[in-house]
Design a protein around this motif. Structure first.
Motif, mmCIF file in Angstrom:
data_model
loop_
_atom_site.group_PDB
_atom_site.id
_atom_site.type_symbol
_atom_site.label_atom_id
_atom_site.label_comp_id
_atom_site.label_asym_id
_atom_site.label_seq_id
_atom_site.Cartn_x
_atom_site.Cartn_y
_atom_site.Cartn_z
ATOM 1 N N LYS A 109 134.412 86.855 65.995
ATOM 2 C CA LYS A 109 134.156 85.853 64.953
ATOM 3 C C LYS A 109 133.628 86.478 63.661
ATOM 4 O O LYS A 109 132.957 85.821 62.874
ATOM 5 C CB LYS A 109 133.194 84.788 65.457
ATOM 6 C CG LYS A 109 133.744 83.973 66.616
ATOM 7 C CD LYS A 109 132.815 82.856 66.986
ATOM 8 C CE LYS A 109 133.405 82.042 68.129
ATOM 9 N NZ LYS A 109 132.527 80.941 68.506
ATOM 10 N N GLY A 110 133.900 87.764 63.455
ATOM 11 C CA GLY A 110 133.491 88.438 62.227
ATOM 12 C C GLY A 110 132.008 88.664 62.089
ATOM 13 O O GLY A 110 131.512 88.950 61.011
ATOM 14 N N GLN A 111 131.258 88.535 63.190
ATOM 15 C CA GLN A 111 129.804 88.684 63.122
ATOM 16 C C GLN A 111 129.366 90.000 63.746
ATOM 17 O O GLN A 111 129.788 90.350 64.846
ATOM 18 C CB GLN A 111 129.124 87.526 63.827
ATOM 19 C CG GLN A 111 129.372 86.207 63.143
ATOM 20 C CD GLN A 111 128.596 85.079 63.780
ATOM 21 O OE1 GLN A 111 127.780 85.295 64.660
ATOM 22 N NE2 GLN A 111 128.854 83.872 63.335
ATOM 23 N N LEU A 112 128.493 90.711 63.048
ATOM 24 C CA LEU A 112 128.005 91.998 63.515
ATOM 25 C C LEU A 112 126.986 91.842 64.643
ATOM 26 O O LEU A 112 127.030 92.547 65.638
ATOM 27 C CB LEU A 112 127.381 92.760 62.344
ATOM 28 C CG LEU A 112 126.859 94.155 62.645
ATOM 29 C CD1 LEU A 112 127.996 95.054 63.095
ATOM 30 C CD2 LEU A 112 126.169 94.728 61.424
ATOM 31 N N TRP A 113 126.060 90.929 64.477
ATOM 32 C CA TRP A 113 124.970 90.758 65.438
ATOM 33 C C TRP A 113 125.121 89.447 66.199
ATOM 34 O O TRP A 113 125.527 88.448 65.633
ATOM 35 C CB TRP A 113 123.618 90.715 64.711
ATOM 36 C CG TRP A 113 123.313 91.935 63.903
ATOM 37 C CD1 TRP A 113 123.293 92.026 62.551
ATOM 38 C CD2 TRP A 113 122.989 93.235 64.388
ATOM 39 N NE1 TRP A 113 122.971 93.290 62.160
ATOM 40 C CE2 TRP A 113 122.771 94.059 63.273
ATOM 41 C CE3 TRP A 113 122.855 93.781 65.665
ATOM 42 C CZ2 TRP A 113 122.433 95.400 63.385
ATOM 43 C CZ3 TRP A 113 122.528 95.114 65.775
ATOM 44 C CH2 TRP A 113 122.318 95.903 64.652
ATOM 45 N N ASN A 114 124.718 89.451 67.470
ATOM 46 C CA ASN A 114 124.613 88.174 68.170
ATOM 47 C C ASN A 114 123.213 87.618 67.914
ATOM 48 O O ASN A 114 122.396 88.238 67.246
ATOM 49 C CB ASN A 114 124.949 88.307 69.664
ATOM 50 C CG ASN A 114 123.946 89.132 70.434
ATOM 51 O OD1 ASN A 114 122.788 89.258 70.049
ATOM 52 N ND2 ASN A 114 124.385 89.709 71.528
ATOM 53 N N HIS A 115 122.923 86.465 68.442
ATOM 54 C CA HIS A 115 121.654 85.803 68.122
ATOM 55 C C HIS A 115 120.472 86.277 68.969
ATOM 56 O O HIS A 115 119.335 85.926 68.683
ATOM 57 C CB HIS A 115 121.805 84.281 68.257
ATOM 58 C CG HIS A 115 122.798 83.728 67.299
ATOM 59 N ND1 HIS A 115 122.582 83.678 65.946
ATOM 60 C CD2 HIS A 115 124.045 83.229 67.479
ATOM 61 C CE1 HIS A 115 123.623 83.160 65.339
ATOM 62 N NE2 HIS A 115 124.539 82.878 66.247
ATOM 63 N N SER A 116 120.732 87.056 69.994
ATOM 64 C CA SER A 116 119.641 87.448 70.881
ATOM 65 C C SER A 116 118.967 88.737 70.412
ATOM 66 O O SER A 116 119.525 89.513 69.644
ATOM 67 C CB SER A 116 120.158 87.621 72.303
ATOM 68 O OG SER A 116 121.067 88.691 72.370
#
Length: 79
Positions: free
Chosen positions: A47-54
């Motif tokens: 989804k084009g995101q470098l970091w996850n939320h955790s």
């Protein structure tokens, strides 16, 4: 996930900053800088995101700064 799927940060901050805010700043600034320098990586990410939320945070309590640094250095050598 691979062996290089996380980083260690040793951070000192004033008590008025929350851990959540510190992590948000670190992820936001590092992501922005990486995307500026390497825009092509966005296409290779989920989804084009470098970091996850955790994230994982631990306070050091009575452990010395030297021991923390040694632990982090040892972690990077095991990969």
């Amino acid at each position: 996930m691979g062996e290089g799927d996380h980083i260690h940060c040793f951070v000192s901050a004033p008590p008025k900053l929350s851990v959540t805010d510190i992590v948000k700043y670190l992820k936001g600034i590092s992501g922005r800088k990486l995307f500026e320098q390497f825009p092509e990586i966005r296409q290779k990410l989920w989804k084009g995101q470098l970091w996850n939320h955790s994230y994982y945070v631990e306070t050091i309590g009575s452990v010395s700064e030297e021991n923390i640094r040694r632990y982090i250095e040892h972690q990077s050598k095991s990969y």
